[in-house]
Design an enzyme around this catalytic site. Structure first.
Site, PDB file in Angstrom:
ATOM      1  N   ARG A 107       0.944  -1.307  -0.124  1.00  0.00           N
ATOM      2  CA  ARG A 107      -0.369   0.225   0.016  1.00  0.00           C
ATOM      3  C   ARG A 107       1.406   1.585   0.294  1.00  0.00           C
ATOM      4  NH1 ARG A 107      -4.703   1.481   4.132  1.00  0.00           N
ATOM      5  NH2 ARG A 107      -6.318  -0.657   2.199  1.00  0.00           N
ATOM      6  N   HIS A 134      -7.386   1.050  -6.314  1.00  0.00           N
ATOM      7  CA  HIS A 134      -7.559   0.194  -5.180  1.00  0.00           C
ATOM      8  C   HIS A 134      -8.140  -1.189  -5.435  1.00  0.00           C
ATOM      9  CE1 HIS A 134      -8.180  -1.188  -0.908  1.00  0.00           C
ATOM     10  NE2 HIS A 134      -8.984  -0.652  -0.666  1.00  0.00           N
ATOM     11  N   GLN A 137     -10.852  -3.769  -2.788  1.00  0.00           N
ATOM     12  CA  GLN A 137     -11.142  -3.482  -2.820  1.00  0.00           C
ATOM     13  C   GLN A 137     -12.648  -4.292  -4.436  1.00  0.00           C
ATOM     14  OE1 GLN A 137     -12.925  -1.835   0.100  1.00  0.00           O
ATOM     15  NE2 GLN A 137     -14.655  -2.682  -0.365  1.00  0.00           N
ATOM     16  N   ASP A 228     -17.478   7.399  -1.420  1.00  0.00           N
ATOM     17  CA  ASP A 228     -15.874   6.839  -0.614  1.00  0.00           C
ATOM     18  C   ASP A 228     -15.594   8.517  -0.454  1.00  0.00           C
ATOM     19  OD1 ASP A 228     -13.495   6.119   0.436  1.00  0.00           O
ATOM     20  OD2 ASP A 228     -12.019   6.024  -2.241  1.00  0.00           O
ATOM     21  N   CYS A 267     -16.676   1.760   0.683  1.00  0.00           N
ATOM     22  CA  CYS A 267     -15.570   0.959   1.212  1.00  0.00           C
ATOM     23  C   CYS A 267     -14.776   1.172   2.090  1.00  0.00           C
ATOM     24  CB  CYS A 267     -14.250   1.615   0.152  1.00  0.00           C
ATOM     25  SG  CYS A 267     -14.084   3.048   0.213  1.00  0.00           S
ATOM     26  N   ARG A 295     -13.922  -8.468   1.852  1.00  0.00           N
ATOM     27  CA  ARG A 295     -12.494  -7.743   1.313  1.00  0.00           C
ATOM     28  C   ARG A 295     -11.236  -9.524   1.785  1.00  0.00           C
ATOM     29  NH1 ARG A 295     -10.526  -2.963   1.843  1.00  0.00           N
ATOM     30  NH2 ARG A 295      -8.134  -4.042   1.358  1.00  0.00           N
TER      31      ARG A 295
HETATM   32  N1  NVA Z   1      -9.636   6.831  -0.935  1.00  0.00           N
HETATM   33  C1  NVA Z   1      -9.913   6.016   0.138  1.00  0.00           C
HETATM   34  C2  NVA Z   1     -10.020   4.887   0.089  1.00  0.00           C
HETATM   35  C3  NVA Z   1      -9.666   4.174   1.455  1.00  0.00           C
HETATM   36  C4  NVA Z   1      -9.386   3.065   1.760  1.00  0.00           C
HETATM   37  C5  NVA Z   1      -8.068   6.728   0.275  1.00  0.00           C
HETATM   38  O1  NVA Z   1      -7.667   6.906  -0.413  1.00  0.00           O
HETATM   39  O2  NVA Z   1      -8.600   6.794   1.608  1.00  0.00           O
END
Ligand code: NVA
Length: 308
Positions: A107, A134, A137, A228, A267, A295
């Site tokens: 990540r 992502h 997800q 989101d 998400c 997930r």
């Molecule tokens: N768009 C959000 C998703 C978190 C799972 C981020 O990148 O923080």
């Protein structure tokens, strides 16, 4: 070391529709096994290195639990320990990890870092979220949608920021051929690169991609309404401005009147009272905890596929 599937999982658009549906079927099977209290030891003796530059609850727990449920093991690496780009180069980290473990889940802020790790490693790399995409997800979301309606016959509305989650959903729709209605402000829509790729894929798959700035227009006819956070990880300094820009895109009971049969998705982490109200998030149409649950299963399917 045994031969590995070096494709990894960087973007859903690296897979074709048949492969994504196979991954979905595998995830559904793994979920059934899990719910019967059974497991399979498909990754016995295998180790996943998990590298996080950003905070995580769902991704960390589900990858680590997923590895142990499949008979393997996961190691958590923090940037301050590893120092990619400061203490040593991405290439050296990727090469060293490739001698010890069987897969890397990363990540990162920059998408190009995950791509570089994937290029340099001789083990598969899984994208656990970047500023750009992502994909894990999106696979859990596909599984969640499939529990309510055939996703390939569905219409998904997405309201808010054209961010990593939105971009992965657009690519998912484009590969699988379903309709997505994306409402974002013009200033914060998806990147031209994703839009172009999605339009190319849609020509093959028959996906209908509808872009608008109008949230009301986007939710019409939707089977699923997705949102989101307006402020993704790393954008915290812009939070106040973003609250103003995205206010018309809040998912609340008012906007959902235009799609009375739609399920609601997020998400998480959710910012209650910003992109979604408490009433909707905790209401009967909300699938948010199913998404979180899936997930685990969607990622176990990905782990088996790339590391098995
Ligand atoms: N768009 C959000 C998703 C978190 C799972 C981020 O990148 O923080």
């Amino acid at each position: 070391m045994a031969e590995q599937n070096l494709r990894g999982f960087i973007s859903v658009a690296d897979y074709d529709a048949g492969e994504l549906l196979d991954l979905l079927a595998r995830a559904q099977h793994l979920k059934r096994l899990h719910n019967m209290g059974e497991s399979r030891q498909s990754l016995r003796g295998k180790t996943l290195a998990m590298y996080f530059e950003k905070p995580s609850l769902r991704t960390h727990v589900t990858f680590e639990a997923g590895m142990s449920q499949l008979g393997g093991h996961a190691i958590l690496l923090r940037p301050e320990q590893v120092g990619i780009g400061t203490r040593e180069t991405p290439r050296d980290v990727a090469k060293a990890l490739s001698r010890w473990v069987h897969g890397i889940m990363a990540r990162t802020f920059s998408h190009s870092l995950v791509e570089q790790l994937a290029r340099e490693a001789s083990i598969p790399v899984i994208n656990g979220l970047t500023d750009f995409l992502h994909p894990c997800q999106a696979m859990a979301d596909l599984q969640t949608m499939s529990e309510k309606k055939d996703p390939t016959q569905s219409t998904l509305a997405y309201l808010g920021d054209g961010n990593n989650v939105a971009q992965s959903l657009v690519l998912l729709a484009a590969v699988l051929g379903f309709r997505i209605q994306l409402a974002t402000p013009a200033s914060h829509t998806i990147s031209p690169r994703v839009r172009q790729r999605a339009e190319e894929l849609a020509e093959q798959s028959g996906a209908e991609l509808h872009w608008t700035e109008d949230a009301q227009e986007a939710v019409k006819g939707a089977d699923f309404v997705y949102t989101d956070t307006w402020t993704s990880m790393g954008q915290e300094e812009e939070a106040e401005l973003r609250r103003k820009i995205f206010a018309p895109y809040q998912v609340n009971t008012g906007i959902l009147e235009a799609c009375p049969n739609a399920w609601v998705m997020h998400c998480m982490p959710a910012h209650r009272g910003e992109e979604i109200t408490d009433e909707v998030l905790d209401g009967p149409r909300s699938l948010v905890y199913d998404q979180a649950e899936n997930r685990l299963h969607a990622q176990k399917a990905i782990l088996e596929y790339v590391m098995g």
